[in-house]
Design an enzyme around this catalytic site. Structure first.
Site, PDB file in Angstrom:
ATOM      1  N   ARG A  90       0.839  -1.199   0.000  1.00  0.00           N
ATOM      2  CA  ARG A  90       0.000   0.000   0.000  1.00  0.00           C
ATOM      3  C   ARG A  90       0.874   1.249   0.000  1.00  0.00           C
ATOM      4  NH1 ARG A  90      -5.080   1.961   3.598  1.00  0.00           N
ATOM      5  NH2 ARG A  90      -5.570   3.733   2.277  1.00  0.00           N
ATOM      6  N   ARG A 102      -7.768  -1.414  -2.284  1.00  0.00           N
ATOM      7  CA  ARG A 102      -6.700  -1.463  -1.295  1.00  0.00           C
ATOM      8  C   ARG A 102      -6.056  -2.845  -1.274  1.00  0.00           C
ATOM      9  NH1 ARG A 102      -7.805   3.349  -1.040  1.00  0.00           N
ATOM     10  NH2 ARG A 102      -8.605   4.478   0.740  1.00  0.00           N
ATOM     11  N   ASP A 105      -5.729  -2.249   4.229  1.00  0.00           N
ATOM     12  CA  ASP A 105      -6.092  -1.045   4.972  1.00  0.00           C
ATOM     13  C   ASP A 105      -6.183  -1.435   6.436  1.00  0.00           C
ATOM     14  OD1 ASP A 105      -6.918   1.587   5.467  1.00  0.00           O
ATOM     15  OD2 ASP A 105      -9.028   1.096   5.204  1.00  0.00           O
ATOM     16  N   ASP A 107      -6.919   0.245  10.165  1.00  0.00           N
ATOM     17  CA  ASP A 107      -7.404   1.426  10.874  1.00  0.00           C
ATOM     18  C   ASP A 107      -7.372   1.180  12.371  1.00  0.00           C
ATOM     19  OD1 ASP A 107      -8.025   2.978   8.604  1.00  0.00           O
ATOM     20  OD2 ASP A 107     -10.000   2.039   8.421  1.00  0.00           O
TER      21      ASP A 107
END
Length: 169
Positions: A90, A102, A105, A107
Site C-alpha cells: 500500500r 486497497r 487497509d 485502521d
C-alpha cells in the site's frame, strides 16, 4: 518514539483489502500485528465479504477486526500499522482517491478509553459508528463494548444497514 504505556491497553484494529488474495493478506497482516513489540493478539473476528463503500465500482472487500493488548501508545501503534500496510504494497501517497481499491487497509479504531484528535489520528475512529463493515466484525468479538462518545457496539450496529455483509466460511 513515545514511551510504552505502563499497563497493556485493549485496542481494536479494522482490517480490509480487495486487491489480490484479500483473505490471505488479512491473515498475514494479523500475524504481523501479533508480532508487534509489546503487543498480543487477544481476539480476531471472522473474515467478512462486504460490498465496497464510498466508491462502489470496485470488487467487494474482505474485512475483519482484531483486538490486541498493547503497551504501545496510539501514535507508535498507528505508525506500526502503516508500516505493515507498506509491506503489503500500500502506498497511501499514490492512491487515486479515498475509498478506492486497497491491498491492505489497517485502521486504529479504539485505544482503550482514549478519545482525542490530533493531526493524522483520531480515536475513536471518526466514522466507526456509521460503517457496518467495521461494526459487524467488531460486534462479533466485543458486542457490549462501549465506544467513547458513540455508544455500545451492538446498539450502533442495529442502526446501520449491514445488507450484503456475509461471513466467509
Amino acid at each position: 518514539m513515545t514511551a510504552p504505556a505502563d499497563a497493556p491497553v485493549r485496542a481494536y484494529i479494522g482490517l480490509g483489502a480487495n486487491v489480490g488474495d484479500a483473505a490471505a493478506t488479512l491473515a498475514a497482516a494479523m500475524r504481523d500485528i501479533d508480532a508487534l513489540p509489546s503487543t498480543v493478539l487477544a481476539a480476531r473476528s471472522s473474515l467478512y465479504r462486504t460490498p465496497a463503500w464510498g466508491v462502489t465500482d470496485q470488487p467487494d472487500f474482505v474485512n475483519a477486526v482484531v483486538a490486541i493488548d498493547t503497551r504501545l501508545a496510539p501514535r507508535p501503534l498507528l505508525d506500526a500499522l502503516l508500516d505493515i500496510e507498506r509491506r503489503f504494497g500500500r502506498d497511501r501517497g499514490r492512491e487515486a482517491g479515498r475509498w478506492g481499491p486497497r491491498t491492505l487497509d489497517l485502521d486504529l479504531l479504539l485505544h482503550g478509553n482514549a478519545a482525542f484528535e490530533e493531526p493524522g489520528l483520531t480515536v475513536p475512529h471518526p466514522r466507526i459508528a456509521e460503517r457496518a463493515f467495521v461494526l459487524v466484525p467488531l460486534a462479533q468479538i466485543a458486542p457490549s463494548l462501549d465506544i467513547p462518545g458513540r455508544g455500545r457496539v451492538s446498539d450502533l450496529l442495529a442502526r446501520v444497514d449491514a445488507t450484503g455483509i456475509e461471513a466467509i466460511p
